[in-house]
Every structure is written in structure tokens, then in C-alpha cells.
Design a protein around this motif. Structure first.
Motif, short mmCIF file in Angstrom:
data_model
loop_
_atom_site.label_atom_id
_atom_site.label_comp_id
_atom_site.label_asym_id
_atom_site.label_seq_id
_atom_site.Cartn_x
_atom_site.Cartn_y
_atom_site.Cartn_z
N LEU A 184 0.82 -1.22 0.00
CA LEU A 184 0.00 0.00 0.00
C LEU A 184 0.84 1.26 0.00
CD1 LEU A 184 -2.61 -1.18 2.64
CD2 LEU A 184 -3.07 -0.83 0.20
N THR A 185 2.16 1.12 0.15
CA THR A 185 3.03 2.30 0.18
C THR A 185 3.14 2.99 -1.18
OG1 THR A 185 4.96 0.85 -0.08
CG2 THR A 185 4.41 1.57 2.16
N ASP A 186 2.57 2.40 -2.22
CA ASP A 186 2.53 3.11 -3.49
C ASP A 186 1.52 4.25 -3.47
OD1 ASP A 186 0.17 1.67 -3.50
OD2 ASP A 186 0.38 0.94 -5.56
N GLU A 187 0.65 4.24 -2.45
CA GLU A 187 -0.41 5.25 -2.36
C GLU A 187 -0.44 5.96 -1.00
OE1 GLU A 187 -5.33 5.46 -2.74
OE2 GLU A 187 -4.24 3.57 -3.09
N TYR A 188 -0.05 5.26 0.05
CA TYR A 188 -0.15 5.78 1.42
C TYR A 188 1.22 5.77 2.09
CZ TYR A 188 -5.16 4.57 0.94
OH TYR A 188 -6.47 4.45 0.53
N ASN A 189 1.37 6.62 3.12
CA ASN A 189 2.39 6.36 4.13
C ASN A 189 1.91 5.18 4.96
OD1 ASN A 189 3.91 8.84 3.58
ND2 ASN A 189 2.23 9.92 4.58
N VAL A 190 2.77 4.22 5.22
CA VAL A 190 2.39 3.06 6.02
C VAL A 190 3.43 2.87 7.13
CG1 VAL A 190 1.71 0.64 6.07
CG2 VAL A 190 1.34 1.99 3.98
N VAL A 191 3.00 3.14 8.34
CA VAL A 191 3.88 3.08 9.51
C VAL A 191 3.48 1.87 10.35
CG1 VAL A 191 4.58 4.26 11.64
CG2 VAL A 191 4.18 5.58 9.52
N VAL A 192 4.46 1.08 10.77
CA VAL A 192 4.21 -0.07 11.65
C VAL A 192 4.85 0.21 13.00
CG1 VAL A 192 4.30 -2.57 11.89
CG2 VAL A 192 4.50 -1.53 9.62
N LYS A 193 4.05 0.12 14.06
CA LYS A 193 4.59 0.23 15.42
C LYS A 193 4.41 -1.13 16.10
CE LYS A 193 5.76 1.68 19.59
NZ LYS A 193 5.45 0.45 20.35
N LEU A 194 5.52 -1.73 16.51
CA LEU A 194 5.48 -3.08 17.07
C LEU A 194 5.15 -3.06 18.55
CD1 LEU A 194 8.55 -4.69 15.28
CD2 LEU A 194 6.19 -4.47 14.51
N HIS A 195 4.49 -4.12 18.99
CA HIS A 195 4.14 -4.29 20.40
C HIS A 195 5.43 -4.45 21.21
CE1 HIS A 195 2.53 -6.16 24.03
NE2 HIS A 195 1.34 -5.76 23.66
N PRO A 196 5.49 -3.87 22.41
CA PRO A 196 6.74 -3.95 23.19
C PRO A 196 7.15 -5.36 23.59
CG PRO A 196 4.96 -2.95 24.48
CD PRO A 196 4.50 -3.00 23.06
N LEU A 197 6.21 -6.32 23.58
CA LEU A 197 6.57 -7.70 23.94
C LEU A 197 6.75 -8.60 22.72
CD1 LEU A 197 4.17 -8.33 26.98
CD2 LEU A 197 6.54 -7.51 26.99
N LEU A 198 6.66 -8.03 21.53
CA LEU A 198 6.72 -8.86 20.31
C LEU A 198 8.03 -9.62 20.21
CD1 LEU A 198 5.40 -9.72 17.62
CD2 LEU A 198 6.61 -7.79 16.57
N ASP A 199 9.12 -9.01 20.64
CA ASP A 199 10.42 -9.66 20.48
C ASP A 199 10.51 -10.97 21.26
OD1 ASP A 199 13.00 -9.36 19.18
OD2 ASP A 199 13.84 -9.23 21.19
N GLU A 200 9.66 -11.12 22.30
CA GLU A 200 9.66 -12.37 23.05
C GLU A 200 9.03 -13.51 22.25
OE1 GLU A 200 7.98 -12.04 26.93
OE2 GLU A 200 9.12 -10.24 27.45
N SER A 201 7.99 -13.18 21.47
CA SER A 201 7.28 -14.23 20.74
C SER A 201 7.77 -14.40 19.31
CB SER A 201 5.77 -13.93 20.74
OG SER A 201 5.51 -12.69 20.10
N ASP A 202 8.35 -13.35 18.73
CA ASP A 202 8.82 -13.42 17.35
C ASP A 202 10.03 -12.51 17.20
OD1 ASP A 202 9.22 -13.58 14.65
OD2 ASP A 202 7.18 -13.03 14.06
N PRO A 203 11.21 -12.98 17.61
CA PRO A 203 12.41 -12.13 17.59
C PRO A 203 12.80 -11.62 16.20
CG PRO A 203 12.78 -14.10 18.90
CD PRO A 203 11.48 -14.30 18.19
N GLY A 204 12.35 -12.29 15.16
CA GLY A 204 12.73 -11.86 13.82
C GLY A 204 11.72 -10.96 13.13
N ALA A 205 10.67 -10.55 13.84
CA ALA A 205 9.59 -9.81 13.20
C ALA A 205 10.05 -8.47 12.65
CB ALA A 205 8.44 -9.61 14.19
N ALA A 206 10.82 -7.73 13.44
CA ALA A 206 11.26 -6.40 12.98
C ALA A 206 12.12 -6.53 11.73
CB ALA A 206 12.01 -5.69 14.09
N ALA A 207 13.03 -7.51 11.70
CA ALA A 207 13.89 -7.71 10.52
C ALA A 207 13.05 -8.10 9.31
CB ALA A 207 14.92 -8.79 10.82
N PHE A 208 12.03 -8.93 9.52
CA PHE A 208 11.14 -9.31 8.42
C PHE A 208 10.45 -8.08 7.84
CE2 PHE A 208 6.58 -10.13 7.54
CZ PHE A 208 6.71 -10.86 6.36
N LEU A 209 9.95 -7.20 8.71
CA LEU A 209 9.23 -6.03 8.24
C LEU A 209 10.16 -5.03 7.54
CD1 LEU A 209 6.88 -5.50 11.31
CD2 LEU A 209 6.18 -6.22 9.02
#
Length: 345
Positions: A184-209
Motif C-alpha cells: 500500500l506504500t505506493d499510495e499511502y504512508n504506512v507506519v508499523v509500530k510493534l508491540h513492546p513484547l513482540l520480540d519475546e514471541s517473534d524475535p525476527g519480526a522487525a527484521a522481516f518487516l
């Protein structure tokens, strides 16, 4: 009592109303190193001590506020440290967690509004008071300038902005929806804010995004009010962010995951699941389906009316001064409890 740096953003406006020197923050040891966490709070001018130090010193508090009884691991520590225990609700959604039987440990629960108070009616010996949503006072008081926030998020000024606020754990929509939403970034600004506990359940999520063409991926503690100031549209899966969107009247699109009602934190009677009956939602990570939904002006106009109704259900109407309501209660707590005892005589 706190257990993460992120809780500063939930409660600092209440602490400001109370005034420095009138409270102590006890730092739990569940998610982050308590010594580092203490230094974080002390750097913000807050008297903070680790829970184990408080216990070793025999510290005792007439009134102890926490957002749940597991901030120090063992819920019995609440009774050990505090004579009168107060729960400050910090989120809606995930009902099997937020309305669990351990709420009976509290003498007083400060609820966002009628919905939480009613769901906690089974806590017959617990006083429930409705206070609104303190963390969002800054939204209504002009604490953040939208143009400044958009610059901080590297947004293009003349585009609408989508903010995606996924939860953590099994209900996080990141892996399923990441590619579709980034397109959707071809039309919108798209900002992702991760949950503060996400790194416990999915340590690779930020790198994936970060491999995807998002405008910004935020994985450090910030005041989430900034996200709501920036947003024209919110994308949410489960947990609290959608309720923040209702509170500040933002257009909300929900992202479904299969089997969510079977999650041990949610259940079939959880409001974040039930809201899908009245809020728009998508069940397929398809960019064009999401895009068509965002383009549907008639849908969003109708949603404004629905959100107005939902605000009356979920929130007390203390928009912009909820922190003062909480501070007033805490500063007068002895009078409140004394009056309750007198009414029972």
C-alpha cells in the motif's frame, strides 16, 4: 508497580498530576532487567526501586497500584508490599486475560468505562470506578503536532497515513499480512509500530518487516499517542489498539486471523473479537481487498456513527483530563475508602 519501560507512556501523565515526591515506582522483574528499568525511570525524574530491593528493605505502602498482579512474578507480592491494592486498567480486549479471576485480588479497579466495570461485576468485594483512558490525554490537549510527528515517521506530507499496530504472540498479524500491507506504500504512508513484547514471541519480526517497503518500522518504546495523531487509518488485529482508535475517533480496519477466539487470552466473549460484528475487517491478506476497503468513503462515514456509540459503551467521557480524574482519586483514596467503610456500618 511497573514491569516495562513502555508503561511510562501509559502512566506518566498521571504521575505528573500527582507531583514528584508523592509516589514511588516499584520495578518488577518479569520482562526487563529491573536495574536497567530503574535507571530508565530515574532518568525521567521518578523515584524508582526494584521490587526485590523494596522487599529486602521491608518497604510497605498504604496503597499500591499495578496494571496486573504478575509484574513481580508472584501475585502474593502485592499483598506483601501493599495494604490496599489498586488495579489501573491498561487495555481492552483479550478478555480471558483482562477479566480473569485474579482481579479479585484488588480492592479497587480503575476502569476505562462502563464495559470494564460491568465485566468485573463478579469481583463483588472490589470497588470499580470509571476514569476514561489516561494515556490519551495528550491526543486531546495538543501535546503532539501532526506535521512534526509525520516528519519523525519519514512520511510524505500530502499522503494519507496508515498506522498498523499489530499485537504480539500467536495473534500477531505480521507474518500473514506484512507483504500485502507494505504494498500500500505506493499510495499511502504506512507506519508499523510493534508491540513492546513482540520480540519475546517473534524475535525476527522487525527484521522481516524492514525487508519490506514500509514508510517506517518502529520497534523502540515511543508514546503510542503519536501513532494515533499521525493516522488517517488504523490497522489492528487483536488486543488494545483498536479501542484506542475508538477513543480518539480514527477509522479502523481489523485484520482477522483464523482461530483467534480459541486463543487462551481472547475467547469467544472478548470485545476485540465481538467488534468484528460492527467494525470493518478483512480475513484475507490481499492488498486490493484492503485498498478497496480504504477507498470506501460511504463505509467510513457510517463508521463515525458506530464509533460514537461504542465510545459510550467502553469509555467514561473524560477526554483530555482522564489523568486528573485518576490523580484526584489516588490523592483522596483514604477519604473514599473511609466513606465506603462508613456506608457498611
Amino acid at each position: 508497580m511497573v514491569h516495562s519501560a513502555d508503561l511510562y507512556n501509559h502512566y506518566h501523565r498521571i504521575w505528573k498530576q500527582l507531583g514528584s515526591g508523592t509516589y514511588t515506582v516499584i520495578v518488577g522483574n518479569v520482562h526487563e532487567d529491573p536495574q536497567s528499568l530503574c535507571r530508565f525511570y530515574q532518568a525521567h525524574g521518578i523515584d524508582a526501586i526494584p521490587v526485590e530491593v523494596a522487599r529486602q528493605q521491608g518497604r510497605h505502602f498504604s496503597h499500591l497500584v499495578s496494571n496486573h498482579p504478575f509484574s513481580a512474578g508472584d501475585p502474593n507480592i502485592l499483598q506483601e508490599l501493599g495494604d490496599y491494592n489498586i488495579r489501573m486498567m491498561y487495555a481492552l480486549g483479550k478478555a480471558q486475560w483482562n477479566f480473569a479471576d485474579w482481579n479479585k485480588l484488588y480492592d479497587l479497579i480503575l476502569c476505562f468505562g462502563p464495559f470494564q466495570a460491568e465485566r468485573l461485576a463478579y469481583c463483588e468485594n472490589t470497588l470499580k470506578l470509571e476514569v476514561g483512558y489516561p494515556r490519551f490525554d495528550g491526543f486531546f490537549n495538543g501535546e503532539f503536532d501532526k506535521a512534526t510527528v509525520l516528519r519523525e515517521f519519514a512520511c510524505i506530507p500530502d499522503r494519507q497515513t496508515i498506522v498498523w499496530l499489530p499485537t504480539w504472540g500467536e495473534l500477531a498479524s505480521i507474518r500473514q499480512y506484512g507483504q500485502a500491507i507494505s504494498a500500500l506504500t505506493d499510495e499511502y504512508n504506512v507506519v508499523v509500530k510493534l508491540h513492546p513484547l513482540l520480540d519475546e514471541s517473534d524475535p525476527g519480526a522487525a527484521a522481516f518487516l524492514r525487508q519490506l517497503p514500509f514508510t517506517a518500522v518502529i520497534d523502540t518504546p515511543i508514546d503510542n499517542v503519536m501513532c494515533y495523531v499521525a493516522a488517517d487509518y488504523l490497522l489492528c488485529d487483536y488486543g488494545g489498539p483498536m479501542f484506542g482508535g475508538i477513543y480518539v475517533d480514527k477509522s479502523i480496519l481489523l485484520l482477522d486471523l483464523p482461530g483467534a477466539v480459541n486463543d487462551p487470552l481472547v475467547g469467544t466473549a472478548s470485545a476485540d473479537a465481538e467488534l468484528r460484528a460492527v467494525l470493518p475487517h478483512v480475513s484475507t491478506p490481499d492488498t486490493q481487498i484492503i485498498r478497496r476497503t480504504l477507498h470506501n468513503a460511504t463505509l467510513w462515514e457510517e463508521q463515525r456513527r458506530i464509533r460514537a456509540q461504542l465510545r459510550k459503551i467502553f469509555f467514561a467521557p473524560y477526554y483530555g483530563f482522564s489523568s486528573k480524574v485518576v490523580a484526584d482519586i489516588l490523592q483522596n483514596i483514604e477519604h473514599i475508602t473511609k466513606s465506603l467503610h462508613l456506608s457498611e456500618i
